[in-house]
Design a protein around this motif. Structure first.
Motif, PDB file in Angstrom:
ATOM      1  N   LEU A  62       0.832  -1.199   0.000  1.00 52.27           N
ATOM      2  CA  LEU A  62       0.000   0.000   0.000  1.00 52.27           C
ATOM      3  C   LEU A  62       0.869   1.252   0.000  1.00 52.27           C
ATOM      4  CD1 LEU A  62      -2.519  -1.166   2.736  1.00 52.27           C
ATOM      5  CD2 LEU A  62      -2.833  -1.257   0.265  1.00 52.27           C
ATOM      6  N   VAL A  63       0.654   2.107  -0.984  1.00 52.65           N
ATOM      7  CA  VAL A  63       1.331   3.394  -1.052  1.00 52.65           C
ATOM      8  C   VAL A  63       0.498   4.369  -0.233  1.00 52.65           C
ATOM      9  CG1 VAL A  63       2.164   5.221  -2.582  1.00 52.65           C
ATOM     10  CG2 VAL A  63       2.192   2.835  -3.364  1.00 52.65           C
ATOM     11  N   ASN A  64       1.127   4.985   0.758  1.00 54.65           N
ATOM     12  CA  ASN A  64       0.417   5.887   1.662  1.00 54.65           C
ATOM     13  C   ASN A  64       0.769   7.341   1.382  1.00 54.65           C
ATOM     14  OD1 ASN A  64      -0.740   3.757   3.314  1.00 54.65           O
ATOM     15  ND2 ASN A  64       1.340   3.407   4.029  1.00 54.65           N
ATOM     16  N   PHE A  65      -0.176   8.209   1.655  1.00 51.01           N
ATOM     17  CA  PHE A  65       0.015   9.653   1.570  1.00 51.01           C
ATOM     18  C   PHE A  65      -0.505  10.246   2.878  1.00 51.01           C
ATOM     19  CE2 PHE A  65      -0.470   8.126  -2.771  1.00 51.01           C
ATOM     20  CZ  PHE A  65       0.701   8.621  -3.347  1.00 51.01           C
ATOM     21  N   PRO A  66       0.343  10.260   3.925  1.00 52.27           N
ATOM     22  CA  PRO A  66      -0.134  10.691   5.241  1.00 52.27           C
ATOM     23  C   PRO A  66      -0.561  12.155   5.311  1.00 52.27           C
ATOM     24  CG  PRO A  66       2.221  10.289   5.277  1.00 52.27           C
ATOM     25  CD  PRO A  66       1.723   9.845   3.948  1.00 52.27           C
ATOM     26  N   GLN A  67      -0.046  12.980   4.417  1.00 54.08           N
ATOM     27  CA  GLN A  67      -0.529  14.354   4.310  1.00 54.08           C
ATOM     28  C   GLN A  67      -1.045  14.558   2.884  1.00 54.08           C
ATOM     29  OE1 GLN A  67       3.033  14.403   5.454  1.00 54.08           O
ATOM     30  NE2 GLN A  67       2.457  14.325   7.593  1.00 54.08           N
ATOM     31  N   GLU A  68      -2.122  15.276   2.767  1.00 52.08           N
ATOM     32  CA  GLU A  68      -2.816  15.442   1.484  1.00 52.08           C
ATOM     33  C   GLU A  68      -1.892  15.909   0.358  1.00 52.08           C
ATOM     34  OE1 GLU A  68      -6.510  18.068  -0.318  1.00 52.08           O
ATOM     35  OE2 GLU A  68      -6.342  17.783   1.836  1.00 52.08           O
ATOM     36  N   ASN A  69      -1.022  16.855   0.617  1.00 55.62           N
ATOM     37  CA  ASN A  69      -0.202  17.420  -0.459  1.00 55.62           C
ATOM     38  C   ASN A  69       0.868  16.459  -0.969  1.00 55.62           C
ATOM     39  OD1 ASN A  69       1.295  17.542   1.901  1.00 55.62           O
ATOM     40  ND2 ASN A  69       2.299  19.464   1.365  1.00 55.62           N
ATOM     41  N   LYS A  70       1.174  15.397  -0.243  1.00 53.16           N
ATOM     42  CA  LYS A  70       2.228  14.473  -0.671  1.00 53.16           C
ATOM     43  C   LYS A  70       1.873  13.741  -1.962  1.00 53.16           C
ATOM     44  CE  LYS A  70       4.885  13.697   3.482  1.00 53.16           C
ATOM     45  NZ  LYS A  70       5.558  12.685   4.309  1.00 53.16           N
ATOM     46  N   ILE A  71       0.600  13.638  -2.295  1.00 51.98           N
ATOM     47  CA  ILE A  71       0.213  12.951  -3.527  1.00 51.98           C
ATOM     48  C   ILE A  71       0.701  13.720  -4.762  1.00 51.98           C
ATOM     49  CG2 ILE A  71      -2.088  13.964  -3.876  1.00 51.98           C
ATOM     50  CD1 ILE A  71      -3.003  11.006  -4.498  1.00 51.98           C
ATOM     51  N   ASN A  72       1.007  14.992  -4.592  1.00 52.98           N
ATOM     52  CA  ASN A  72       1.514  15.795  -5.714  1.00 52.98           C
ATOM     53  C   ASN A  72       3.037  15.773  -5.827  1.00 52.98           C
ATOM     54  OD1 ASN A  72      -1.049  16.784  -6.630  1.00 52.98           O
ATOM     55  ND2 ASN A  72      -1.104  18.010  -4.763  1.00 52.98           N
TER      56      ASN A  72
END
Length: 164
Positions: A52-62
């Motif tokens: 599972l690829v996680n993005f613990p803070q919303e902006n990290k997906i960018n």
């Protein structure tokens, strides 16, 4: 199965799908996250794990350059409650690799056990059934996670991934 081989393959798959992911992010961020999750799960299937690829803070997906290079969960066997090796061995290896890290017992309830390694730059949660890496995968993280997959999550012991 090595952590390095798993993450190298994950990074390659995410990079090859990056144009589609970027388009989805502009049009439908939820679908972009779904696509990233699918890619991780597909790579994990080859190793009989859930990845599972996680993005613990919303902006990290960018932050596209970091896809598959940080914040990852590896679920090996959801049924396991105890380590196959002494918990102290895991803590000793963590101390050897990370030096002045904070290494604690964690999730110690209902007969379960775990270890949390907190160091400058991140955290690694080691549970009998899963591994959660909350940091960038530098040389020390790669070394420790490679050791964990070989000694704690030994595939020869018959572990298998289970669906959520």
């Amino acid at each position: 199965m090595s952590f390095t081989s798993i993450t190298t393959q994950l990074q390659a798959q995410l990079k090859s799908n990056l144009p589609q992911i970027m388009m989805l992010l502009r049009n439908n961020p939820a679908m972009a996250y779904t696509k990233i999750t699918e890619i991780g799960l597909d790579v994990g299937k080859k190793y009989n794990i859930q990845l599972l690829v996680n993005f613990p803070q919303e902006n990290k997906i960018n932050e596209f350059d970091f896809y598959g290079k940080r914040d990852l969960s590896i679920i090996v066997d959801r049924q396991k409650r105890n380590f196959a090796i002494p918990r102290q061995t895991i803590k000793d290896v963590a101390a050897k690799i990370f030096g002045p890290a904070k290494i604690d017992d964690a999730y110690m309830y209902e007969g379960k056990e775990g270890v949390r390694v907190t160091f400058d730059g991140g955290r690694i949660d080691i549970l009998p059934h899963s591994l959660h890496i909350w940091c960038f995968f530098d040389d020390k993280v790669n070394e420790f996670c490679n050791w964990l997959l070989e000694h704690v999550y030994d595939r020869a012991q018959g572990s298998s991934a289970t669906s959520s």
